[in-house]
Design a protein around this motif. Structure first.
Motif, PDB file in Angstrom:
ATOM      1  N   GLY A 226       7.905 -12.462  -7.425  1.00 29.29           N
ATOM      2  CA  GLY A 226       6.576 -12.501  -7.130  1.00 29.29           C
ATOM      3  C   GLY A 226       5.987 -11.207  -6.610  1.00 29.29           C
ATOM      4  N   ILE A 227       6.927 -10.783  -5.711  1.00 26.35           N
ATOM      5  CA  ILE A 227       6.754  -9.472  -5.332  1.00 26.35           C
ATOM      6  C   ILE A 227       6.720  -8.447  -6.255  1.00 26.35           C
ATOM      7  N   THR A 228       7.647  -8.610  -7.263  1.00 30.16           N
ATOM      8  CA  THR A 228       7.521  -7.535  -8.411  1.00 30.16           C
ATOM      9  C   THR A 228       6.221  -7.704  -9.129  1.00 30.16           C
ATOM     10  N   ARG A 229       5.676  -8.710  -9.369  1.00 27.36           N
ATOM     11  CA  ARG A 229       4.410  -9.021  -9.914  1.00 27.36           C
ATOM     12  C   ARG A 229       3.206  -8.307  -9.115  1.00 27.36           C
ATOM     13  N   ALA A 230       3.153  -8.599  -7.724  1.00 31.91           N
ATOM     14  CA  ALA A 230       2.031  -8.222  -7.043  1.00 31.91           C
ATOM     15  C   ALA A 230       2.245  -6.650  -6.800  1.00 31.91           C
ATOM     16  N   ARG A 231       3.518  -6.032  -6.690  1.00 34.61           N
ATOM     17  CA  ARG A 231       3.525  -4.626  -6.855  1.00 34.61           C
ATOM     18  C   ARG A 231       2.920  -4.171  -8.061  1.00 34.61           C
ATOM     19  N   ALA A 232       3.250  -4.841  -9.128  1.00 29.99           N
ATOM     20  CA  ALA A 232       2.716  -3.940 -10.458  1.00 29.99           C
ATOM     21  C   ALA A 232       1.179  -3.873 -10.466  1.00 29.99           C
ATOM     22  N   ALA A 233       0.429  -4.765  -9.675  1.00 25.02           N
ATOM     23  CA  ALA A 233      -0.882  -4.836  -9.661  1.00 25.02           C
ATOM     24  C   ALA A 233      -1.377  -3.682  -8.888  1.00 25.02           C
ATOM     25  N   ILE A 234      -0.655  -3.093  -7.884  1.00 21.42           N
ATOM     26  CA  ILE A 234      -1.356  -2.408  -6.903  1.00 21.42           C
ATOM     27  C   ILE A 234      -1.887  -0.991  -7.397  1.00 21.42           C
ATOM     28  N   PRO A 235      -1.296  -0.317  -8.091  1.00 18.74           N
ATOM     29  CA  PRO A 235      -1.868   0.900  -8.867  1.00 18.74           C
ATOM     30  C   PRO A 235      -3.490   0.866  -9.358  1.00 18.74           C
ATOM     31  N   ALA A 236      -3.527  -0.221 -10.274  1.00 17.11           N
ATOM     32  CA  ALA A 236      -4.611  -0.378 -10.866  1.00 17.11           C
ATOM     33  C   ALA A 236      -5.670  -0.842  -9.699  1.00 17.11           C
ATOM     34  N   ILE A 237      -5.369  -1.946  -8.834  1.00 20.11           N
ATOM     35  CA  ILE A 237      -6.337  -2.267  -7.750  1.00 20.11           C
ATOM     36  C   ILE A 237      -6.699  -1.142  -6.866  1.00 20.11           C
ATOM     37  N   LYS A 238      -5.930  -0.135  -6.650  1.00 19.45           N
ATOM     38  CA  LYS A 238      -6.131   0.945  -5.775  1.00 19.45           C
ATOM     39  C   LYS A 238      -7.061   1.955  -6.683  1.00 19.45           C
ATOM     40  N   ALA A 239      -7.014   1.954  -7.957  1.00 11.52           N
ATOM     41  CA  ALA A 239      -8.100   2.697  -8.747  1.00 11.52           C
ATOM     42  C   ALA A 239      -9.357   1.931  -8.852  1.00 11.52           C
ATOM     43  N   LEU A 240      -9.304   0.654  -8.917  1.00 14.02           N
ATOM     44  CA  LEU A 240     -10.540  -0.016  -9.077  1.00 14.02           C
ATOM     45  C   LEU A 240     -11.577  -0.199  -7.913  1.00 14.02           C
ATOM     46  N   THR A 241     -10.728  -0.027  -6.712  1.00 15.88           N
ATOM     47  CA  THR A 241     -11.467   0.027  -5.454  1.00 15.88           C
ATOM     48  C   THR A 241     -12.696  -1.293  -5.078  1.00 15.88           C
TER      49      THR A 241
ATOM     50  N   GLU B 187       9.351  -4.295   2.884  1.00 13.94           N
ATOM     51  CA  GLU B 187       9.063  -2.852   1.979  1.00 13.94           C
ATOM     52  C   GLU B 187       7.835  -3.219   1.365  1.00 13.94           C
ATOM     53  N   PHE B 188       7.755  -4.546   0.693  1.00  6.98           N
ATOM     54  CA  PHE B 188       6.428  -4.680   0.078  1.00  6.98           C
ATOM     55  C   PHE B 188       5.130  -4.652   1.009  1.00  6.98           C
ATOM     56  N   ARG B 189       5.274  -5.090   2.012  1.00  5.11           N
ATOM     57  CA  ARG B 189       4.189  -4.833   2.977  1.00  5.11           C
ATOM     58  C   ARG B 189       3.689  -3.627   3.432  1.00  5.11           C
ATOM     59  N   ASP B 190       4.887  -2.940   3.546  1.00  6.98           N
ATOM     60  CA  ASP B 190       4.790  -1.429   3.873  1.00  6.98           C
ATOM     61  C   ASP B 190       4.108  -0.797   2.874  1.00  6.98           C
ATOM     62  N   HIS B 191       4.603  -0.923   1.332  1.00  7.86           N
ATOM     63  CA  HIS B 191       4.073  -0.275   0.417  1.00  7.86           C
ATOM     64  C   HIS B 191       2.324  -0.547   0.436  1.00  7.86           C
TER      65      HIS B 191
END
Length: 139
Positions: free
Chosen positions: A87-102, A128-132
């Motif tokens: 679950g954390i791996t999947r959520a972490r994978a979404a973060i870069p695009a989410i950040k870019a889309l704002t 670590e996930f929450r910090d990231h």
């Protein structure tokens, strides 16, 4: 719960000539994602994760915003199965695009997922996930 099961069965049956015209705008990945959401709501987390994974692959680099929503749906489904790391791996994978889309609504999704990790707050992986997440999506 009965209404939710009915929606899940309706998605499983597929489309027919009685479907409203607007349904075509969803496209196959959108419908698969919706099936996953129905399965998640009735507690069928493994099936929900499988549908979410299939939908993300179906977006194939298109509809980035929708794909990121579905990635977080997959993360939540994995969490429902007890697969914390997946679950954390999947959520972490979404973060870069989410950040870019704002998109404020989209940014809220991984934060909500992070809140659902509270029972596992002692886990190093969760910390670590929450910090990231906080670092990447700092306002």
């Amino acid at each position: 719960m009965t209404a939710r099961r009915g929606r899940a069965r309706a998605y499983d049956q597929g489309s027919d000539d009685r479907d409203p015209e607007w349904l075509a705008s969803y496209g196959r990945p959108g419908l698969v994602a919706a099936r996953g959401c129905c399965r998640q709501q009735i507690g069928e987390h493994r099936r929900a994760a499988a549908f979410a994974e299939s939908a993300v692959q179906g977006y194939d680099g298109r509809f980035i915003r929708a794909a990121q929503f579905v990635q977080v749906n997959a993360a939540e489904a994995y969490l429902g199965t007890g697969e914390l790391e997946q679950g954390i791996t999947r959520a972490r994978a979404a973060i870069p695009a989410i950040k870019a889309l704002t998109s404020p609504r989209l940014v809220e999704r991984p934060r909500q997922f992070a809140d659902r990790l509270e029972p596992y707050k002692g886990s190093m992986t969760v910390r670590e996930f929450r910090d990231h997440l906080n670092h990447e999506l700092a306002a």
